[in-house]
Design an enzyme around this catalytic site. Structure first.
Site, short mmCIF file in Angstrom:
data_model
loop_
_atom_site.label_atom_id
_atom_site.label_comp_id
_atom_site.label_asym_id
_atom_site.label_seq_id
_atom_site.Cartn_x
_atom_site.Cartn_y
_atom_site.Cartn_z
N ASP A 1 -25.83 107.24 76.15
CA ASP A 1 -26.93 106.69 75.37
C ASP A 1 -26.53 105.28 74.90
OD1 ASP A 1 -24.97 108.13 73.94
OD2 ASP A 1 -26.31 108.54 72.27
N GLU B 1 -13.56 102.35 71.03
CA GLU B 1 -14.39 103.32 71.73
C GLU B 1 -14.67 102.92 73.17
OE1 GLU B 1 -18.83 105.24 71.01
OE2 GLU B 1 -18.36 103.24 70.27
#
Length: 547
Positions: A321, A505
């Site tokens: 996403d 991340e």
């Protein structure tokens, strides 16, 4: 905030569309098995009007901060108080801020940073970081009104804004825990996931009540396999009931489908082939991204808003996403149509779950059940190699079941059939060539070859996909490319660590450095980056430098 609609527009849509369900306490259309009690404390259900007001006023830059607020008292009393104060009109921004301070606590800050001496090797830094990312439920219970799901055992969080246990992140985190000889935490986390399956009938996206309507890529079987490598085959038998329940969740409704139909996570193609898709269960904006999703739906006035919201939820369930993979035109998020795509990665994961169930039943001594799942797996293997294989380009891609055609998007999802040994040798070799031709970059493997501004597109690379590529290519003897990807990724991680002292991340692999794009600032910590890096450094020693 990306694509923010006007405040009045947000209020109209939230109140007139999503809030109808919020205030009625609607049950999920599948994700919580129709039981509203399972998501009763989700903020949009428990204190929806206040959540709407905060979103409308843009009190927080990151919308996840809104739904992570912890009510200080019964949410129904907070809502009643708010409605009495607004009976003559909305509160001013200052008054609303005061109301929030009076009635909510900020969630505990995620302490994921530590100070270390210069020269601390990156692998030692990760080992030192695990305690900062570990949560003990006995010490982290935020109270009965919090959105946090209280788990029975300890767990590791990703870091930054993510202060709860996430589903697919955790498998890649566990890889690093295993290399750190922290099997105690691996066991605790596998037990937590089994508990979630027993409690809710599936594993949610993350351990927040607002995640209880969708799952994520099903890596539970891989977690069980990882633990069994250390603790022995008894692990398969111990978690057999939960493996079966997860499979039932993903396959629910499949038997009743006619050709050309889809329901929840199952799709039956025109030729009768049964495969799976991401669904996300509901058709309202995600609570953690309410305002942004209202704004996005307004950019597609020709589409029903509920259709856009459902596609966004399905994309969130995919873990990607957001990405051009899910966009009908391959570039604009307003065209998102996730439920129209049958994804190659999800079906490879379910093949692995079927193989794991066959093995578990064999160990249990039930040959008939073992053969049933073995046959299901072989049927899916044949379907994956037939439906998702693009012979002209020599790669696996997603399938648009409505349009009856392969997706044109080239993505790193093509490595899943290699990682889970679905591919035959010729397809594996062709896929290796496609990865090198289309996705290999100076800093590792890019997620797709499209630049859309979305975080799951170029120029970003993500730890789990690097690991799956390296593991899958190695399984088919493509060791040169596997090592190239691994060493470039390790070097990218090391470079950012040298410059910032952080592991993050996602990374830019075209111009190696910190990644960008998406709905929030880059997060450091970071669970799956740490886990994958330790595993790859163990495979390819000497690839990292000293800070």
């Amino acid at each position: 905030m990306q694509g923010m609609a006007s405040r009045s527009a947000i209020g109209r849509v939230l109140t007139g569309l999503a809030l109808t369900c919020v205030l009625a306490g609607c049950a999920s259309s599948g994700g919580t098995n129709g039981d509203p009690k399972l998501a009763a404390q989700s903020p949009e259900r428990a204190w929806g009007p206040v959540m709407v007001a905060i979103a409308e006023a843009e009190l927080y830059e990151d919308e996840k901060s809104v739904v992570d607020l912890v009510p200080r008292r019964d949410p129904s009393l907070i809502v009643s108080d708010y409605q009495s104060r607004t009976s003559d009109g909305p509160l001013s921004r200052e008054a609303l801020e005061d109301f929030v301070r009076e009635n909510f606590d900020e969630p505990p800050e995620n302490e994921s940073r530590l100070s270390e001496a210069a020269g601390t090797p990156i692998d030692q830094h990760i080992i030192n970081l695990w305690p900062y990312l570990t949560r003990d439920p006995a010490a982290t219970d935020e109270g009965q009104w919090s959105s946090l799901v209280v788990l029975p055992h300890r767990y590791v969080v990703p870091g930054g804004r993510f202060n709860e246990m996430f589903y697919w992140d955790s498998y890649f985190t566990m890889l690093g825990l295993a290399h750190s000889d922290r099997y105690d935490l691996v066991r605790d986390m596998v037990d937590n996931f089994a508990w979630l399956i027993d409690q809710y009938g599936f594993i949610p996206n993350g351990t927040r009540t607002y995640f209880l309507t969708r799952s994520q890529p099903p890596f539970f079987a891989s977690m069980v396999e990882l633990l069994a490598e250390h603790d022995g085959d008894k692990v398969y038998q111990r978690y057999l009931p939960e493996l079966e329940k997860e499979y039932e969740y993903w396959m629910r409704g499949g038997d009743a489908l006619a050709p050309g139909q889809a329901q929840e996570h199952v799709v039956r193609l025109e030729d009768g082939t049964l495969l799976n898709r991401y669904h996300g269960s509901e058709n309202t904006p995600r609570p953690e991204s309410y305002a942004g999703e209202i704004a996005l739906a307004q950019k597609a006035p020709e589409r029903p808003a509920a259709e856009v919201y459902g596609a966004l939820r399905a994309a969130a369930e995919s873990g990607w996403d957001f990405s051009s993979r899910w966009m009908a035109d391959g570039s604009q998020q307003a065209t998102i149509a996730t439920r129209d795509f049958v994804p190659v990665d999800l079906n490879a994961l379910l093949f692995h779950l079927e193989k794991t169930l066959a093995h578990a039943w064999q160990l249990e001594g039930n040959r008939e059940r073992a053969e049933q799942f073995e046959q299901l797996a072989e049927t899916r293997r044949e379907a994956i190699n037939r439906v998702f294989w693009d012979a002209d380009r020599g790669l696996y891609t997603d399938y648009d079941w409505r349009e009856k055609r392969l997706s044109e998007v080239v993505s790193a999802a093509m490595v899943y059939p290699l990682a889970f040994e679905v591919a035959d040798q010729p397809r594996a070799e062709a896929t290796s060539a496609a990865v090198e031709r289309e996705l290999l970059r100076p800093g590792g493997m890019v997620t797709t070859n499209r630049h859309t501004g979305e975080q799951w597109d170029a120029p970003n690379g993500w730890a789990p996909l690097q690991w799956l590529a390296v593991d899958g290519l190695t399984r088919y003897g493509q060791t040169r490319l596997a090592e190239t990807i691994a060493r470039r990724w390790i070097d990218t991680n090391q470079r950012v660590y040298d410059e910032t002292g952080k592991l993050v991340e996602k990374y830019n692999v075209e111009n190696p450095g910190v990644g960008g794009g998406g709905e929030y600032e880059v997060v450091d910590g970071f669970g799956w980056t740490n886990g994958v890096l330790l595993d790859l450094m163990a495979r390819y020693p000497g690839a990292a430098r000293t800070r």
